[in-house]
Each structure stands twice: as C-alpha cells, then as structure tokens.
Design an enzyme around this catalytic site. Structure first.
Site, short mmCIF file in Angstrom:
data_model
loop_
_atom_site.label_atom_id
_atom_site.label_comp_id
_atom_site.label_asym_id
_atom_site.label_seq_id
_atom_site.Cartn_x
_atom_site.Cartn_y
_atom_site.Cartn_z
N THR A 124 0.62 -1.40 0.10
CA THR A 124 0.11 -0.15 0.02
C THR A 124 0.99 1.09 0.18
OG1 THR A 124 -1.07 1.56 1.85
CG2 THR A 124 0.07 -0.42 3.07
N GLU A 161 0.28 3.73 1.11
CA GLU A 161 -0.10 5.00 2.60
C GLU A 161 0.58 4.22 3.68
OE1 GLU A 161 -4.14 4.91 3.54
OE2 GLU A 161 -4.23 6.54 1.84
N HIS A 198 -5.17 1.62 9.53
CA HIS A 198 -6.38 3.40 9.47
C HIS A 198 -7.10 2.52 8.07
CE1 HIS A 198 -6.34 6.51 6.06
NE2 HIS A 198 -6.53 5.26 4.88
ZN LIG Z 1 -6.96 6.00 3.23
#
Ligand SMILES: [Zn+2]
Length: 279
Positions: free
Chosen positions: A74, A76, A95
């Site tokens: 990911t 993030e 998250h």
């Molecule tokens: Zn998000």
C-alpha cells in the site's frame, strides 16, 4: 523468535473485522505490524480487507522499500512508518475510513470530550490532522505532532489512523472512536448532548493513571478538559441562539405600533362597525 505467519494471519483477521464493520469500503484501509527494527509487514494495495489471506501480506523496510511479498504494498505505508519512527514501542497501525468518525473529519468538527467515561479513559482528546493528498510523504508528515499524545487521530477529509502495542489494541481505538462518534450523532438527533462535570472527568483521569494507561495529555498540557462544548447544545440553551427572540415576530408578541397607526386602525374598526350597524 517472531512467528511471521501468525502475524500475517492476525493482520488478515483485523482486515476482515474492519471490512465487516463497514470501516473500509472496496479496497479502503491498510494495516501494518513492525516485526523488527527495520521490517514491517503491511497490507497490499488494491485489495479488499475482507478478502485478505496471509499470502497477500507484503514486507517493507523502514524507508518503505518492498522487500517481500507477491503483491505491491500500500502507498499509505509511509504514514505507518512515520508512526513507528516516532515511537519505538509501537508495533501495530490500523488505517481505515469508519463512517461516523470520518463524518467529523469531513465536517471539520472537533470530536467533543467529557461525554462518555470509557472514551475519557481509553482515548482522551482526539486530534485532527491537516488535509494532505493520501499516500505521499507530506501526508505521512501530518501525523507527526500527534503520535506521542494520542492513540488515534482523525485524518481531515479522509478517515482515521490508530496505533498500539498489538494489532488488537490498535484496532480497538478505532472501534471505540467510531462507536463514540455514532452515539454523539444519534444523541444530537434526539436533541442535546449532556456533559460530565469536570471534577468527575478528573476522577476518570485518576482511574486512567491508576490503570497504568498514562497521564492524559490534557493534564500534561494543562489544557481545557472539555473540547468542543458547543457540540449538541440543546435548543433550550440560549448560547445556541435558538431560544432567543430576534424580534417581536419570533417571540409571538404584538409588534410595536406608532400612535398614527393605532389611530388609523381604531378609525377603520369604528367605520366597519358603523357600516355594519347601518345595514
Ligand atoms: Zn485512506
């Protein structure tokens, strides 16, 4: 020796839970766990958290470079790594986009405190980050001011991120926050949100310290105990302006008339009575 497969299984379980709770639509959300000083397991990009299998989990180093896994990590994860760098005791980050907490993030409404005992003890005040485009380094930096003082934050116009010593705990803070935000929104619809008196909140923070959950940031910073006291004030409370009259029409009183107007009305009524009497 850490059992990597077991950790991957646990990441998948948390993924299934956030998906089942409606905290992560489609491929939303990401989860990670730090397995050593320089290695972090994380969820892949473009995959539903409801369908995760241990084989899907990726491994990155602390710079975000992928070092294992058949799927792409990911984007993030950089946010997760920033959290791990700031506090070496942290092992897990979750998250996602839980709807009730995210509603506050979208409305830019600070999450009020001094309302539910569990939230005072477990979470305390919930910071809100400034908005940044998800995924990049600037986005990761938005979390920096809050890692030491909070367990969960609201990402402005985006979602939430929470962290802890275990995956279970990191998930808990998100779940508690979203349940709390849901209650706040429901109570506001009923009409008003009452607050716990500050001395009673102090008692809760004493308990928090007694339970070994640390000193609340409001005490450390000598900050106001109650955040966003305007949230959910009832209609009876004049501070919202709803109960005050802003003119005679709103209060139901007769409007003030000039002497000429009164004379004109009296004359008109007299004329009508006289006219009716002469018929
Ligand atoms: Zn998000």
């Amino acid at each position: 020796m850490i059992n990597e497969f077991k950790i991957k299984q646990e990441i998948c379980e948390i993924g299934h839970r956030i998906y089942a709770k409606g905290f992560a639509a489609a491929n939303d959300g990401n989860i990670s766990y730090r397995i050593s000083d320089n290695e972090v397991l994380c969820t892949p990009t473009q995959m539903s958290k409801g369908l995760l299998k241990p084989d899907d989990i990726c491994k990155v180093d602390m710079t975000g470079r992928q070092i294992a896994g058949r799927r792409k990590r990911t984007s993030e994860v950089l946010l997760h790594l920033e959290i791990y760098k700031l506090d070496p005791s942290l092992k897990a980050v979750v998250h996602c986009h839980p709807p009730h907490a995210t509603a506050f993030a979208v409305a830019g409404e600070p999450i009020p405190t001094c309302i539910l005992p569990e939230v005072e003890v477990f979470l305390g005040p919930i910071p809100q980050t400034t908005y940044e485009t998800p995924g990049g380094e600037a986005f990761a930096q938005t979390i920096k001011p809050h890692v030491k003082s909070a367990k969960v934050v609201v990402l402005r116009n985006h979602g939430t991120v929470s962290w802890g010593d275990t995956l279970e705990h990191a998930y808990w803070w998100t779940e508690i926050l979203d349940a709390y935000c849901r209650i706040l929104l429901l109570a506001k619809q009923i009409g008003r949100v009452d607050r716990i008196a500050v001395p009673k909140v102090e008692e809760l923070l004493d308990l928090k310290e007694k339970f070994g959950m640390g000193v609340d940031p409001r005490r450390l910073e000598s900050a106001d105990m109650c955040v966003n006291t305007e949230f959910g004030r009832g209609f009876a409370d004049s501070s919202c302006g709803c109960g005050k009259s802003d003119g005679a029409a709103a209060s139901g009183e007769a409007p003030a008339l000039s002497e000429e107007e009164i004379e004109r009305i009296v004359q008109e009524i007299t004329d009508r009575i006289m006219a009716a009497g002469s018929k």
